[in-house]
Design a protein around this motif. Structure first.
Motif: not given
Length: 649
Positions: A577-606
């Protein structure tokens, strides 16, 4: 392939067409006539001719070319009451809806829509009106089969598409917009391809690649002649000279590989305000010229931000011709968006037919290049051009046509002629601009979660066009804190007391964003990089990873810039599982949130075709733990936060 009740069938997909009759005005609802509504049909081996008895005749032709079915459509007449055709939907395809279906859309590198059943049934997903923004193909695929659609348009006509669910069926529409020129007849100026295939997004990209690499935008791209091909890390820094330049100098000194600076907020006006009136610099012309010389002397490629597409409706120069040249939407309103959530200035989208605006842009670029800058970034051209304009003051007919992208291409050709030897960049990957721009910043893919999009993105654009120019970018923030423009209202700023150790709360996000850059064959980029990130022990792991990333790219640029991507195959590794903060330059404090992806490969590849003709596996472990992997007959472990290249037999 067979005919069924006048429709061509490919697998479970039934192909048809629709014409949308309207006059391009907001007070008129578009009325659709389809092949099913036409009582008179003359079957033919390559398609058919439909007539409605009131003078409307529609002819469809199909032929198998280059291994896929390619079709075209033309018509004469009207709907019986002299209403012109405003939309040509060809092909539209209805197919069985599979619970496992995924859809690849031409957004940024390539966006995957998945888990569609629940979203569509709940009315949460109606993916309609999307533009062919990055490339001219899309595909749906499942565990059983796939179907692929493209537009073999070697010019630059406005077009869009939609995917939707209707009555248990998956429905695709390719939408072309005829110019509302009163002619009463129309022939689609390109052919549309469709084929069934096995596989996923990569296999769909390979179908398209055969045609795409023969087009002028790829053949005329810089490719190996690109002066930027050795850049191994970009800094996306914003603000005043003493804030922006020293971190770039520090990174270049420590990394000892070529780096580049993409410099925003050098201008006197607040961000997303008063465009296109960027000049003079906020610290004065002489200080700016000295800063440019300083970067040039250090060998740091520097480009500065301007917006190449918009004019501020609420800015001081709007009265100089903006209202005459803005795009007008079908509903009669001006096409304008207030991106700046603090002062709400509206940025108006300018039509490709906008001589006053385009001369302003050319003069501004000339002024910037005369300071010694080697490059200029022109925002939004790559990702927003190709929309319809209904401004009655313009010479082009309202609605569709090729005036928009062609107009901006002419603007850029003028800019290039007036500034020989300079390099230009734009926003997002787009095939329309590969032969115009030397680099493109890509933000909506490798950092999609930070921007609030939890879709999966894949490197479909790299699979088709890798090495055409320098793709770079992410929104990877070393401390997850976006920059702040000093001209914005202080009361809107995220409170300093509420800042946390975001890297502890989101321990994988920054590292994963850079890892995606590497394995997708993009030049990596970090944002708002400050001296403290290179000197403060709290960021030692972050800074080491930045240096390792830059050095790995440089040492493997024969693959990461130049090579052709091949099938990724299957990498066996742990899913986490990997958690991501959602926050850009115009993001107010009350709009912070988290996106969780439960099954990300621990190694990226190509996987890539290497110079010796074999294959090369690129691996990236972005996690804080050692990870094991297996690819075909190769297995091993990767240390935490590390990269690896394996040349396969």
């Amino acid at each position: 392939m067979k005919f069924e009740r006048g429709k061509l069938c490919i697998g479970s997909a039934r192909l048809g067409w629709k014409l949308g009759f309207g006059n391009g005005r907001k007070d008129t609802e578009i009325k659709y006539i389809s092949d099913c509504d036409m009582p008179l049909f003359t079957p033919a081996p390559d398609g058919g001719i439909w007539q409605n008895g009131t003078g409307l005749a529609v002819k469809v032709t199909y032929a198998e070319i280059d291994g896929i079915l390619q079709g075209s459509i033309c018509f004469t007449g009207n709907d019986g009451i002299n209403t012109p055709v405003e939309e040509v939907i060809f092909p539209c395809a209805e197919m069985d809806f599979d619970e496992t279906v995924k859809i690849l859309t031409p957004t940024s590198q390539g966006r995957i829509l998945k888990n569609l059943t629940g979203q569509w049934d709940a009315g949460l997903l109606e993916y309609s009106g999307g533009r062919y923004r990055s490339f001219r193909f899309t595909a749906a695929f499942s565990d059983r089969c796939g179907i692929y659609f493209d537009c073999r348009d070697s010019s630059f006509y406005n077009k869009s598409y939609s995917w939707r669910k209707e009555g248990g069926k998956l429905v695709y529409s390719h939408i072309h917009y005829p110019a509302l020129d009163g002619k009463g007849e129309f022939t689609l100026p390109y052919r549309c391809g469709v084929t069934a295939f096995s596989g996923g997004w990569f296999e769909a990209a390979m179908i398209y690649r055969k045609w795409a690499v023969e087009q002028v935008w790829f053949k005329n791209a810089l490719r190996e002649k690109n002066p930027l091909k050795d850049i191994s890390m970009w800094l996306w820094n914003r603000g005043r000279i003493d804030y922006v330049l020293p971190p770039a100098e520090k990174l270049a000194e420590d990394a000892k590989v070529p780096i580049a600076l993409d410099w925003y907020w050098w201008h006197h006006n607040p961000y997303d305000t008063d465009y296109p009136d960027f000049w003079p610099p906020r610290e004065g012309e002489e200080a700016f010229k000295d800063a440019v010389k300083r970067m040039n002397d250090k060998g740091i490629f520097t480009q500065v931000y301007i917006n190449g597409r918009t004019w501020d409706l609420d800015g001081p120069s709007w009265h100089e011709g903006g209202a005459d040249e803005i795009e007008i939407k079908r509903d009669g309103s001006e096409f304008a968006i207030a991106f700046n959530s603090y002062n709400h200035h509206r940025l108006g989208y300018m039509c490709g037919e906008a001589p006053v605006f385009q001369r302003k842009m050319a003069d501004l670029v000339k002024t910037l290049c005369n300071t010694g800058l080697p490059g200029v970034y022109l925002d939004m051209i790559g990702c927003t051009s190709g929309t319809n304009c209904y401004n009655p003051k313009h010479q082009h007919a309202p609605g569709g046509g090729d005036y928009n992208i062609k107009g901006f291409r002419r603007m850029m050709e003028t800019i290039q002629q007036e500034n020989p030897g300079k390099l230009f960049s734009t926003e997002d990957c787009s095939e329309n601009w590969l032969d115009i721009f030397s680099s493109m910043i890509v933000l909506g893919s490798t950092s999609s979660e930070r921007m609030g999009d939890d879709s999966d993105f894949v490197p479909a654009f790299s699979a088709v066009y890798h090495g055409a120019n320098a793709l770079f970018g992410s929104y990877a923030l070393p401390d997850a804190i976006p920059p702040w423009d000093e001209f914005w209202p202080a009361d809107d700023r995220f409170p300093a007391a509420d800042e946390q150790d975001w890297n502890a709360l989101y321990p994988c996000q920054f590292f994963l964003e850079l890892a995606r850059d590497i394995v997708w064959g993009m030049q990596p980029m970090i944002c708002n990089f400050q001296l403290k990130h290179a000197t403060d022990p709290r960021f030692a792991e972050v800074y080491k990873y930045i240096l390792d990333t830059a050095k790995f790219y440089y040492e493997n640029r024969d693959i990461l810039y130049s090579a052709e991507m091949v099938s990724p195959g299957i990498l066996e590794c742990e899913k986490i599982p990997v958690d991501f903060i959602v926050r850009g330059i115009f993001t107010h404090k009350e709009h912070l949130r988290t996106i969780r992806k439960d099954a990300e490969p621990a190694i990226c590849h190509s996987v890539w075709k290497n110079p010796s003709g074999g294959r090369t596996l690129i691996l990236a472990n972005y996690t804080p733990a050692e990870r094991g992997f297996k690819f075909e007959d190769v297995s091993g472990t990767l240390p935490p936060r590390s990269y690896k290249r394996i040349d396969l037999l």
